[in-house]
Scaffold this motif. Structure first.
Motif, PDB file in Angstrom:
ATOM      1  N   GLY A 287       0.826  -1.218   0.000  1.00 17.10           N
ATOM      2  CA  GLY A 287       0.000   0.000   0.000  1.00 17.10           C
ATOM      3  C   GLY A 287       0.844   1.245   0.000  1.00 17.10           C
ATOM      4  O   GLY A 287       0.391   2.316   0.385  1.00 17.10           O
ATOM      5  N   THR A 288       2.103   1.121  -0.426  1.00 15.16           N
ATOM      6  CA  THR A 288       2.976   2.298  -0.474  1.00 15.16           C
ATOM      7  C   THR A 288       2.771   3.010  -1.802  1.00 15.16           C
ATOM      8  O   THR A 288       2.063   2.521  -2.680  1.00 15.16           O
ATOM      9  CB  THR A 288       4.444   1.874  -0.328  1.00 15.16           C
ATOM     10  N   LEU A 289       3.418   4.197  -1.929  1.00  9.57           N
ATOM     11  CA  LEU A 289       3.220   4.962  -3.162  1.00  9.57           C
ATOM     12  C   LEU A 289       4.030   4.359  -4.328  1.00  9.57           C
ATOM     13  O   LEU A 289       3.518   4.196  -5.413  1.00  9.57           O
ATOM     14  CB  LEU A 289       3.629   6.417  -2.941  1.00  9.57           C
ATOM     15  N   SER A 290       5.284   4.072  -4.003  1.00 11.59           N
ATOM     16  CA  SER A 290       6.117   3.428  -5.041  1.00 11.59           C
ATOM     17  C   SER A 290       7.333   2.786  -4.403  1.00 11.59           C
ATOM     18  O   SER A 290       7.743   3.217  -3.315  1.00 11.59           O
ATOM     19  CB  SER A 290       6.569   4.462  -6.091  1.00 11.59           C
ATOM     20  N   ILE A 291       7.830   1.791  -5.102  1.00 10.23           N
ATOM     21  CA  ILE A 291       9.074   1.144  -4.664  1.00 10.23           C
ATOM     22  C   ILE A 291       9.953   1.044  -5.920  1.00 10.23           C
ATOM     23  O   ILE A 291       9.482   0.609  -6.970  1.00 10.23           O
ATOM     24  CB  ILE A 291       8.814  -0.262  -4.084  1.00 10.23           C
ATOM     25  N   TYR A 292      11.198   1.499  -5.763  1.00 19.13           N
ATOM     26  CA  TYR A 292      12.058   1.442  -6.959  1.00 19.13           C
ATOM     27  C   TYR A 292      13.510   1.227  -6.555  1.00 19.13           C
ATOM     28  O   TYR A 292      13.876   1.421  -5.392  1.00 19.13           O
ATOM     29  CB  TYR A 292      11.890   2.671  -7.844  1.00 19.13           C
ATOM     30  N   VAL A 293      14.271   0.830  -7.566  1.00 16.54           N
ATOM     31  CA  VAL A 293      15.682   0.491  -7.330  1.00 16.54           C
ATOM     32  C   VAL A 293      16.524   1.369  -8.258  1.00 16.54           C
ATOM     33  O   VAL A 293      16.231   1.500  -9.455  1.00 16.54           O
ATOM     34  CB  VAL A 293      15.939  -1.006  -7.609  1.00 16.54           C
ATOM     35  N   LEU A 294      17.542   1.966  -7.670  1.00 14.24           N
ATOM     36  CA  LEU A 294      18.449   2.798  -8.464  1.00 14.24           C
ATOM     37  C   LEU A 294      19.827   2.146  -8.472  1.00 14.24           C
ATOM     38  O   LEU A 294      20.197   1.472  -7.499  1.00 14.24           O
ATOM     39  CB  LEU A 294      18.599   4.192  -7.835  1.00 14.24           C
ATOM     40  N   ASP A 295      20.542   2.378  -9.583  1.00 10.29           N
ATOM     41  CA  ASP A 295      21.907   1.832  -9.598  1.00 10.29           C
ATOM     42  C   ASP A 295      22.823   2.783  -8.840  1.00 10.29           C
ATOM     43  O   ASP A 295      22.363   3.835  -8.330  1.00 10.29           O
ATOM     44  CB  ASP A 295      22.399   1.581 -11.028  1.00 10.29           C
ATOM     45  N   SER A 296      24.068   2.463  -8.780  1.00  6.44           N
ATOM     46  CA  SER A 296      24.980   3.267  -7.956  1.00  6.44           C
ATOM     47  C   SER A 296      25.159   4.670  -8.517  1.00  6.44           C
ATOM     48  O   SER A 296      25.666   5.566  -7.846  1.00  6.44           O
ATOM     49  CB  SER A 296      26.341   2.566  -7.828  1.00  6.44           C
ATOM     50  N   LYS A 297      24.672   4.928  -9.761  1.00  5.38           N
ATOM     51  CA  LYS A 297      24.791   6.261 -10.340  1.00  5.38           C
ATOM     52  C   LYS A 297      23.536   7.087 -10.091  1.00  5.38           C
ATOM     53  O   LYS A 297      23.471   8.248 -10.471  1.00  5.38           O
ATOM     54  CB  LYS A 297      25.004   6.153 -11.882  1.00  5.38           C
TER      55      LYS A 297
END
Ligand code: ADP
Length: 623
Positions: free
Chosen positions: A103-113
């Motif tokens: 029920g969160t707004l968004s979940i995302y993954v970023l690279d080290s940059k």
């Protein structure tokens, strides 16, 4: 200053004193009660602060857990190690499901940059897949410290939320960052049961979480331009207005508590509890973040309670004042009564003393009076004796005046006796028994007459008591005239006696009445001496309870001088040796003793007329 003014002044002073006392008691009660209430409110506020902070932490931790666990996902780590569309698609789907479930707004993954490799919103047109988010502070924080927590407003959709970032590591080090963005409502869920306004401000003093909707994105302290520009650069608050909440700090209390006032933000503000007014603000840092949580406890109740207690204290003080007044009034009343009683007692004592004094005076006066009465009685007795003596002297004087006549009256029969007795002896010697007998009878008559005269004289001369008794008037008149017989005969006067009733009886002393009559008749004869027509009228008549006796002569009457001084002692017109001027004075005194009066006047037909008014003997005939 007059006593009235003094009294008024003391009343005003008392009133002011009472007002001060009541005001002081109320103020003290208010302050004391407020202090106590605020202390209690602080305890309650602290409990609330702990409770709200703990529940928020729990809520945040719950979501933070997602970002950390992503670091354990093999697919995610592989995608980071070697990005490949298939893997990315898998991760995207995984994140999408996870986001939906949580029920969160968004979940995302970023690279080290800082580039977005996979995101839960990969399907949406505004998805930030492939975007470079390296400028976001949470990325930098996570890269540097392993985790980043920051409040922010999404750059794409402008949606506010909390970014919970965790670095993702494999054997070589940090390979990327997993981010969970949690909606405000989700975190605020923990406060649905909050009983007081609560807010969380970030390190910039911007309200990022609040139980009051309108408080969000306000600042606790006004921002300067430099800070605003910095926010614009990072787009942390996505160019929101960030107006100040308007908290006005009034008093700082111990343990970081403050008394503050919150303004009314607008009429549209609807809340379960009051959000404007005076509050007790308590703040504490939120562990694991640079944020702080603040709870506002409404002072109203405490102030209301303090006001109530102040009112009670005021009423109590007023009651105490009234009681004091009443007691004072009662005391004064008692004092007055005591004073009045004392005054009464004093008056009573004074009265008693005066009564004693007066009684003493009275008894002294009484004694004096008794002495005076005794003296007067004695004097009266002496006077009476003197009067009696005077009366007697007067009588003797009358006898003295009569003496030549009486002597003549006695000498004549004595001479006749000598002749008659000589003749009788001769007639007896001649044997003329009859003539001798007749001579002896005449001798006897003469002796009788002489005896009567001397008897009468003796009786007249006697000292009478003056005590009143029944006196036959006729006899008194006869006796008086008998004593004057010689004078009457010599003057050739026949006394004319006219008693309306022969039985008339007076209530007086016979002897003294005779003395008065002898006096009046004697004066009448004196006055008529040498007059051609002499007459002496003695009349008497009864008038009610009185008897009026009048003695009238045919003399020259009373001169004007005689009428003025008639009854004065020693007034006489007679030659020296003939009168002393006491006859009428003594007579008037005798008649006054009888309870009567004696008056002298001139008769209209000439001559003097003397009237005796004396009491009639009781029960006698009346005319
Ligand atoms: P006294 O006979 O010794 O003078 P009285 O007191 O009897 O004293 O009388 C006082 C005077 O009153 C007399 O001197 C006389 O002048 C006058 N008086 C008394 N009786 C008569 C009378 N019947 N007629 C005229 N004068 C009288």
């Amino acid at each position: 200053m007059s006593p009235h003014q003094t009294k008024l002044l003391s009343r005003v002073g008392l009133f002011l004193g009472f007002v001060t006392l009541i005001a002081g008691a109320s103020l003290f009660a208010f302050r004391f009660s407020l202090a106590m209430g605020l202390a209690e409110l602080q305890v309650t506020g602290r409990h609330r602060l702990d409770l709200y902070a703990t529940s928020l932490e729990r809520e945040i931790d719950k979501y933070a857990y997602f970002s950390t666990t992503l670091g354990l996902e093999r697919d995610v780590l592989q995608m980071l190690a070697a990005p490949h569309p298939t893997r990315t698609a898998q991760v995207n789907q995984y994140l999408e499901q996870l986001n939906e479930r949580a029920g969160t707004l968004s979940i995302y993954v970023l690279d080290s940059k800082g580039k977005v490799l996979a995101t839960s919103n990969w399907r949406r047109p505004d998805s930030f897949l492939g975007e470079d988010l390296s400028f976001r502070p949470y990325f930098r924080q996570a890269m540097e410290t392993g985790s980043g927590r920051i409040f922010g407003i999404g750059t794409t959709r402008g949606e506010p939320g909390y970014y919970l970032a965790s670095s993702l590591t494999n054997g070589q080090g940090t390979v990327g960052v997993a981010v969970v963005k949690v909606g405000l409502q989700q975190l605020e869920k923990s406060w649905v049961t909050a009983e007081a306004p609560v807010l969380v401000a970030d390190e910039n003093g911007v309200v990022i979480l609040a139980s009051v909707r309108d408080w969000k994105f306000t600042t606790l302290t006004p921002l300067d331009e430099a800070t605003r520009r910095a926010f614009d650069r990072t787009q942390q608050y996505n160019r929101r207005a960030l107006n100040p909440l308007g908290v006005v700090e009034m008093t700082a209390l111990e343990h970081g508590a403050r008394l503050v006032s919150l303004p009314k933000l607008g009429p549209e503000m609807v809340s379960m509890f009051p959000v404007a007014g005076k509050f007790l603000a308590q703040t504490q840092p939120l562990p694991g973040s640079p944020w702080s949580i603040t709870v506002f406890s409404l002072q109203e109740q405490v102030r209301g309670m303090a006001a109530n207690r102040a009112a009670v204290a005021g009423v109590g003080a007023a009651f105490l004042c009234i009681l004091t007044l009443m007691l004072n009034e009662r005391r004064r009343h008692l004092k007055d009564r005591l004073a009045a009683r004392e005054a009464l007692q004093q008056a009573h004592d004074e009265l008693e003393r005066k009564v004693v004094e007066r009684t003493a005076d009275l008894s002294a006066a009484n004694t004096r009076l008794q002495v005076e009465v005794a003296e007067r009685t004695r004097a009266e007795r002496t006077l009476r004796a003197a009067q009696d003596e005077l009366v007697q002297a007067g009588k003797l004087a009358v006898i003295g005046q009569l003496s030549s006549g009486i002597a003549h009256e006695l000498n004549q029969p004595l001479a006749a006796l000598r002749t008659l007795s000589g003749n009788a002896r001769k007639f007896l010697a001649r044997g003329d028994q009859q003539t001798a007998d007749s001579n002896l009878n005449r001798i006897a008559d003469l002796v009788d007459r002489m005896g009567r005269l001397t008897g009468q004289l003796k009786s007249f001369a006697r000292k009478s008591s003056g005590r009143p008794q029944v006196v036959p008037l006729r006899r008194a008149v006869d006796n008086a005239l008998f004593l004057l017989e010689q004078r009457l005969r010599r003057a050739g006067v026949v006394a004319c006696i006219d008693l309306s009733d022969e039985e008339l009886q007076a209530w007086c002393d016979a002897n003294r009445l005779e003395q008065v009559l002898v006096n009046l008749a004697g004066n009448a004869l004196d006055a008529m001496e040498g007059q051609p027509a002499q007459a002496l009228d003695i009349t008497a008549r009864r008038q009610g309870e009185r008897i009026l006796i009048q003695v009238r002569d045919r003399g020259p009457g009373l001169s004007a001088q005689a009428r003025t001084h008639l009854f004065e002692p020693f007034f006489t017109t007679k030659e020296a040796g003939s009168g002393l001027g006491l006859g009428l004075t003594i007579s008037a005194g005798i008649v006054a003793d009888f309870g009567g009066s004696l008056s002298g006047d001139n008769h209209p037909e000439g001559g003097a007329i003397f009237t005796l008014d004396i009491p009639a003997a009781p029960g006698g005939p009346t005319t």
